[in-house]
Design an enzyme around this catalytic site. Structure first.
Site, mmCIF file in Angstrom:
data_model
loop_
_atom_site.group_PDB
_atom_site.id
_atom_site.type_symbol
_atom_site.label_atom_id
_atom_site.label_comp_id
_atom_site.label_asym_id
_atom_site.label_seq_id
_atom_site.Cartn_x
_atom_site.Cartn_y
_atom_site.Cartn_z
ATOM 1 N N ASP A 71 -6.081 -2.750 2.844
ATOM 2 C CA ASP A 71 -6.588 -1.666 3.679
ATOM 3 C C ASP A 71 -6.968 -2.296 5.013
ATOM 4 O O ASP A 71 -7.750 -3.256 5.048
ATOM 5 C CB ASP A 71 -7.800 -1.013 3.013
ATOM 6 C CG ASP A 71 -8.369 0.143 3.830
ATOM 7 O OD1 ASP A 71 -7.616 0.720 4.628
ATOM 8 O OD2 ASP A 71 -9.562 0.457 3.659
ATOM 9 N N ARG B 94 0.833 -1.196 0.000
ATOM 10 C CA ARG B 94 0.000 0.000 0.000
ATOM 11 C C ARG B 94 0.876 1.257 0.000
ATOM 12 O O ARG B 94 1.787 1.388 0.815
ATOM 13 C CB ARG B 94 -0.922 0.029 1.207
ATOM 14 C CG ARG B 94 -1.867 1.240 1.168
ATOM 15 C CD ARG B 94 -2.970 1.183 2.185
ATOM 16 N NE ARG B 94 -3.925 2.261 1.966
ATOM 17 C CZ ARG B 94 -4.988 2.504 2.717
ATOM 18 N NH1 ARG B 94 -5.245 1.719 3.756
ATOM 19 N NH2 ARG B 94 -5.793 3.504 2.440
ATOM 20 N N ASP C 262 -8.406 -1.281 8.767
ATOM 21 C CA ASP C 262 -9.001 -0.248 9.614
ATOM 22 C C ASP C 262 -9.286 -0.800 11.005
ATOM 23 O O ASP C 262 -9.734 -1.941 11.147
ATOM 24 C CB ASP C 262 -10.326 0.256 9.025
ATOM 25 C CG ASP C 262 -10.131 1.087 7.773
ATOM 26 O OD1 ASP C 262 -9.122 1.811 7.701
ATOM 27 O OD2 ASP C 262 -10.985 1.016 6.874
ATOM 28 N N ARG D 229 -6.659 -0.518 -3.792
ATOM 29 C CA ARG D 229 -5.500 -0.669 -2.915
ATOM 30 C C ARG D 229 -5.217 -2.145 -2.689
ATOM 31 O O ARG D 229 -6.142 -2.971 -2.730
ATOM 32 C CB ARG D 229 -5.675 0.061 -1.586
ATOM 33 C CG ARG D 229 -6.673 -0.447 -0.589
ATOM 34 C CD ARG D 229 -8.099 -0.052 -0.853
ATOM 35 N NE ARG D 229 -8.294 1.353 -1.145
ATOM 36 C CZ ARG D 229 -8.480 2.284 -0.212
ATOM 37 N NH1 ARG D 229 -8.492 1.943 1.067
ATOM 38 N NH2 ARG D 229 -8.707 3.518 -0.561
#
Length: 203
Positions: A98, A84, A100, A95
């Site tokens: 990811d 990334r 989170d 991407r």
């Protein structure tokens, strides 16, 4: 602290496709947690920026002794390792990976640093309630004994928005074999043990 992370990928990197990038992320995240568990993998249509490939989404959970910002720093290291590049990507665009922080216990964190946006942190994730691709795997890895105050809110949110076309690609048991395959590529088979969500919830 009990933590849930949301993972997504729709872009290959090096020799790894999205499914194996998710598996690689699990291999690299597992040492940061105890009671590590992962959800099934779901294929979902992109939101916000729709002219891109479908995403592969999942969630992982576990308990960590790291602070939220320490965990965020580790996540950024893993994301960079798996290809990334935040400086060159389009917001909400393709991407390789990811990751989170969706939940960090019951803490609410709203931290902004104009001098270093990489330290910005908002927990729970501000758009959690509008994203089925987050809620479905998140609820899958949320054990009944986890003291999460927003559990009912998340269930109601998912009931309101529906699955938004999210389709299960692999259940957690089948994904465990993909993790084992990817784990071998990292040379971590003797130091990293990954437990899928079905086994964790059954113990």
């Amino acid at each position: 602290m009990f933590v849930v992370l949301g993972l997504g990928s729709n872009k290959s990197f090096a020799s790894l496709d999205s499914l194996h990038l998710l598996a690689g992320a699990c291999v690299l995240l597992e040492p940061l947690f105890s009671d590590f568990a992962f959800s099934s993998v779901y294929r979902t249509k992109p939101m916000y920026v729709t002219d891109q490939s479908d995403f592969y989404n999942m969630a992982v959970s576990g308990r960590t002794e790291l602070s939220a910002h320490e965990l965020l720093s580790k996540i950024h290291e893993i994301e960079a390792f798996l290809g990334r590049d935040r400086k060159s990507e389009i917001r909400n665009g393709p991407r390789s990976i990811d990751i989170d922080i969706e939940l960090f216990g019951n803490e609410e964190i709203h931290f902004s640093d104009s001098s270093d946006p990489m330290k910005n942190l908002e927990i729970p994730h501000p758009r959690l309630s509008e994203r089925a691709f987050v809620l479905i795997p998140l609820l899958e890895v949320l054990p009944p004994d986890a003291d999460i105050q927003k559990r009912d809110f998340m269930k109601k949110s998912l009931a309101q928005i529906g699955n938004q076309g999210a389709e299960k690609l692999l259940d957690s048991g089948d994904f465990a074999s993909v993790i084992a395959e990817t784990e071998a590529q990292y040379g971590r088979t003797d130091s990293c043990t990954v437990t899928d969500s079905r086994k964790s919830n059954a113990d």
